[in-house]
Write an enzyme that holds these catalytic residues in place. Structure first.
Site, short mmCIF file in Angstrom:
data_model
loop_
_atom_site.label_atom_id
_atom_site.label_comp_id
_atom_site.label_asym_id
_atom_site.label_seq_id
_atom_site.Cartn_x
_atom_site.Cartn_y
_atom_site.Cartn_z
N TRP A 149 -8.07 -24.37 5.30
CA TRP A 149 -9.07 -23.43 4.78
C TRP A 149 -9.65 -23.84 3.43
CZ3 TRP A 149 -3.85 -22.54 3.99
CH2 TRP A 149 -3.46 -22.40 2.66
N ASN A 150 -8.84 -24.54 2.62
CA ASN A 150 -9.29 -24.78 1.24
C ASN A 150 -10.35 -25.88 1.21
OD1 ASN A 150 -7.13 -26.58 2.03
ND2 ASN A 150 -7.30 -27.44 0.01
N LYS A 173 -12.28 -29.14 14.11
CA LYS A 173 -11.66 -27.83 14.26
C LYS A 173 -11.56 -27.18 12.89
CE LYS A 173 -7.39 -25.48 14.68
NZ LYS A 173 -7.89 -24.69 13.59
N GLY A 226 -3.77 -30.96 5.84
CA GLY A 226 -2.99 -29.72 5.92
C GLY A 226 -1.60 -29.97 5.40
N GLY A 227 -0.64 -29.17 5.87
CA GLY A 227 0.73 -29.28 5.38
C GLY A 227 1.53 -30.30 6.18
N GLU A 248 -3.81 -36.29 5.30
CA GLU A 248 -3.96 -35.96 3.87
C GLU A 248 -3.22 -34.64 3.67
OE1 GLU A 248 -4.77 -34.53 0.75
OE2 GLU A 248 -6.88 -34.18 1.29
N LEU A 249 -2.04 -34.73 2.99
CA LEU A 249 -1.07 -33.64 3.11
C LEU A 249 -0.63 -32.96 1.81
CD1 LEU A 249 1.23 -35.43 5.68
CD2 LEU A 249 -0.78 -34.07 6.11
N CYS A 282 -4.97 -29.72 -2.87
CA CYS A 282 -3.95 -30.71 -2.50
C CYS A 282 -3.52 -31.51 -3.72
CB CYS A 282 -4.49 -31.62 -1.42
SG CYS A 282 -5.99 -32.45 -1.86
N1 LIG Z 1 -3.32 -30.97 1.87
C1 LIG Z 1 -3.91 -29.84 1.78
O1 LIG Z 1 -5.03 -29.79 1.31
C2 LIG Z 1 -3.27 -28.62 2.33
C3 LIG Z 1 -1.91 -28.38 2.28
N2 LIG Z 1 -1.41 -27.24 2.81
C4 LIG Z 1 0.04 -26.96 2.70
O2 LIG Z 1 0.52 -26.53 3.94
C5 LIG Z 1 1.12 -25.25 3.82
C6 LIG Z 1 0.89 -24.48 5.08
O3 LIG Z 1 -0.48 -24.13 5.18
P1 LIG Z 1 -1.16 -23.78 6.57
O4 LIG Z 1 -2.27 -22.88 6.44
O5 LIG Z 1 -0.07 -23.35 7.50
O6 LIG Z 1 -1.78 -25.19 6.94
P2 LIG Z 1 -1.66 -26.02 8.23
O7 LIG Z 1 -1.33 -27.39 7.85
O8 LIG Z 1 -0.78 -25.35 9.23
O9 LIG Z 1 -3.17 -25.92 8.81
C7 LIG Z 1 -4.11 -26.93 8.76
C8 LIG Z 1 -4.84 -27.02 10.08
O10 LIG Z 1 -3.95 -27.45 11.10
C9 LIG Z 1 -4.11 -26.64 12.27
N3 LIG Z 1 -2.87 -26.62 13.05
C10 LIG Z 1 -1.81 -25.77 12.92
N4 LIG Z 1 -0.87 -26.07 13.84
C11 LIG Z 1 -1.33 -27.13 14.55
C12 LIG Z 1 -0.81 -27.91 15.63
N5 LIG Z 1 0.38 -27.64 16.18
N6 LIG Z 1 -1.54 -28.94 16.09
C13 LIG Z 1 -2.74 -29.22 15.54
N7 LIG Z 1 -3.30 -28.52 14.54
C14 LIG Z 1 -2.60 -27.48 14.05
C15 LIG Z 1 -4.50 -25.29 11.70
O11 LIG Z 1 -5.08 -24.50 12.70
C16 LIG Z 1 -5.45 -25.69 10.58
O12 LIG Z 1 -6.74 -25.95 11.10
C17 LIG Z 1 0.49 -24.64 2.57
O13 LIG Z 1 1.31 -23.69 2.00
C18 LIG Z 1 0.32 -25.86 1.71
O14 LIG Z 1 1.54 -26.13 1.05
C19 LIG Z 1 -2.22 -26.33 3.42
C20 LIG Z 1 -3.54 -26.51 3.48
C21 LIG Z 1 -4.18 -27.66 2.91
C1 LIG Z 2 -9.17 -33.67 -2.11
N1 LIG Z 2 -9.39 -33.32 -3.46
C2 LIG Z 2 -9.35 -34.32 -4.36
O1 LIG Z 2 -9.11 -35.44 -4.25
C3 LIG Z 2 -9.58 -32.09 -3.91
C4 LIG Z 2 -9.61 -30.91 -3.36
C5 LIG Z 2 -9.58 -30.62 -1.96
C6 LIG Z 2 -8.20 -30.31 -1.46
O2 LIG Z 2 -7.48 -29.56 -2.08
O3 LIG Z 2 -7.81 -30.82 -0.40
C7 LIG Z 2 -9.59 -29.77 -4.28
O4 LIG Z 2 -9.07 -29.95 -5.36
O5 LIG Z 2 -10.03 -28.70 -3.91
#
Ligand SMILES: NC(=O)C1=CN([C@@H]2O[C@H](COP(=O)(O)OP(=O)(O)OC[C@H]3O[C@@H](n4cnc5c(N)ncnc54)[C@H](O)[C@@H]3O)[C@@H](O)[C@H]2O)C=CC1
Ligand SMILES: CN(C=O)/C=C(\CC(=O)O)C(=O)O
Length: 487
Positions: A149-150, A173, A226-227, A248-249, A282
């Protein structure tokens, strides 16, 4: 209630089901979203597969692809205000940031528009006199893009831009937590004139939509943000279609402040690093590692800044910290703060949600010196800073690298040689010296360790959306000699 649609094979439509999207500022439903499940996912991937091999897209020159990307960039710039408002409404990210960030997203598309016809193959000086051999760079194929979402328009632009430049087709997606901006962006893709099926944009839930997409047999590459837990599912899914992955996690990025730093400037950067975007970044600089002799002074400056932050409606231009995106995220932050305090961390400021509706949490600082606080190695993805102090440079470096993650780091010092030593010693994909959270389409970003692999941004990212084909051309008219020997 506002209604949004999916974009599949050049057409807008309702998904197999619908779900309500929650406004994080009020906690109330404000829009109806299309929910894609297995059948929609299949239609979208089939459309992308068809568009990759038939129709107008594979026949376009790279220069023409670049022209379409320029058009898309202009449309994003022209519609930045509307997109920003939707992103703010649906995710709670403050309007001050979404307006600036989405205007800059247009530059990412512009950058990749320019790159489209600069992705070159090569000619090999082969060790056989009667052969010409060269490498073609071809699109990697159908790409599944799964984003959180972010910074949703930003995180999709760093995938869609290079993938289009390389000639790929894709299914994007959008996150179920705030898909409005990406579903609206689909209208711009349509208006820009990309052939049907080249870009498909859907949304839905992880297990029913994300999983179906990432294990689909016609997907060649998965670009995921995502996570780490979800990334593990994605990688397991890719064991079915053997798609390549880029991940990118997020991280637990160190922010190191030496006594000789400009403390006022470092404190502003620390605010940018942990409280901007309500900490849902992130690259959040979530572990402050400060030289002991200035710890108290630096914390005093930071505390004053944290307490004067305007927390409020994300749609108000004056707001500096808005709500977290979801109730789930808010609960996670509260629980991790509580566990950290139980483990001995001391509360410097914050540590509670303000009164009223919405998913708000106050900017929080935890002094973790002398404790084994879980806040030091678990990602909050919220406005919570954990603080440690050090006496010697080697200790600062050890603490900085004491993490399973490795996305980003900040180093604040006036000492040039020390800055160079740390820049080399820190295990992270991005090191900022005397600045923080600076990004550009020209500069790659991505992580080490639990922060994932693959790079987004820069030329490298476009090349990652290609695969090479080796072409051998025999230049002799003589008959092929001994057919039983490898040539
Ligand atoms: N690297 C980053 O920018 C991010 C890191 N995070 C971390 O992850 C933690 C959990 O956040 P969530 O909202 O649960 O993120 P998430 O990682 O679960 O969601 C990201 C995306 O993955 C999809 N997804 C979920 N399960 C899936 C599966 N089995 N197969 C394929 N796609 C799937 C979701 O629908 C969403 O579009 C956060 O608390 C944070 O620590 C979350 C969002 C962004
Ligand atoms: C990816 N990024 C910087 O390299 C910055 C972001 C997007 C994210 O969190 O994934 C940000 O700071 O919002």
């Amino acid at each position: 209630m506002q209604r949004f649609q999916c974009y599949i094979d050049g057409e807008f439509g309702d998904g197999e089901a619908r779900f309500e999207s929650i406004d994080p500022a009020t906690g109330r439903a404000w829009a109806a979203m299309p929910e894609a499940r297995e059948a929609d996912v299949d239609r979208a991937v089939e459309a992308a597969h068809k568009a990759l091999y038939a129709g107008a897209w594979p026949k376009l020159t790279a220069t023409h692809r670049g022209k379409l990307l320029y058009k898309l960039a202009d449309l994003v710039a022209d519609n930045a205000g509307k997109l920003a408002e939707l992103e703010t409404r649906d995710t709670g990210k403050i309007i001050r940031e979404t307006s600036a960030q989405i205007a800059y997203v247009a530059d990412y598309y512009r950058y990749y528009a320019g790159i489209a016809d600069k992705i070159e193959g090569s000619y090999l000086p082969i060790d056989k006199p009667d052969m010409d051999v060269w490498l073609r760079r071809e699109p990697i194929g159908v790409v599944a893009m799964v984003v959180p979402w972010n910074s949703q328009l930003f995180l999709s632009a760093v995938k869609i831009g290079p993938a289009l430049a390389a000639g790929c087709t894709m299914v994007v997606k959008a996150s179920e937590d705030g898909p409005a901006p990406l579903l609206e962006f689909a209208r711009l893709v349509h208006e820009a004139g990309f052939p049907a099926g080249v870009v498909n944009i859907i949304t839905g839930f992880g297990p029913s939509c994300g999983a179906a997409l990432s294990r689909h047999p016609k997907v060649d590459h998965i670009a995921f943000t995502g996570g780490p837990e979800t990334a593990r599912h994605v990688v397991r899914n890719s064991s079915e279609n053997l798609a390549s992955t880029s991940l990118e996690l997020g991280g637990k990025s160190p922010f190191i402040v030496f006594a000789d730093a400009d403390l006022e400037s470092a404190a502003n950067a620390q605010v940018a690093g942990i409280f901007a975007a309500t900490g849902q970044s992130c690259v959040a600089g979530s572990r402050l590692i400060v030289e002991r002799s200035v710890k108290d002074r630096f914390l005093q400056i930071l505390k004053a800044k944290a307490e004067s932050i305007r927390v409020g409606s994300p749609l108000d231009m004056a707001t500096e910290v808005g709500p977290l995106a979801t109730q789930r995220q808010c609960d996670h932050v509260q629980a991790l703060v509580a566990r950290s305090l139980s483990a001995g961390a001391k509360l410097v400021t914050g540590g509670a949600a303000p009164e009223g509706a919405g998913f708000y949490y106050r900017p929080t600082i935890l002094d973790c010196d002398g404790s084994a606080s879980p806040s030091l190695d678990n990602e909050f993805f919220g406005p919570v800073l954990s603080v440690l102090s050090f006496e010697r440079e080697d200790e600062a470096l050890r603490l900085a690298n004491d993490t399973r993650y490795g996305l980003a780091a900040g180093v604040f010092t006036q000492n040039l040689t020390r800055a160079h030593r740390l820049m080399k010693g820190i295990r992270a994909g991005i090191v900022w010296v005397n600045t923080y959270r600076a990004v550009s389409p020209i500069a790659p970003f991505g992580g080490f360790g639990l922060s994932g692999h693959g790079r987004e941004g820069g030329m490298e990212a476009a090349l990652d959306y290609t695969r090479t084909k080796t072409v051998w051309l025999r230049t002799s008219d003589d008959p092929i000699p001994d057919p039983f020997v490898m040539r």
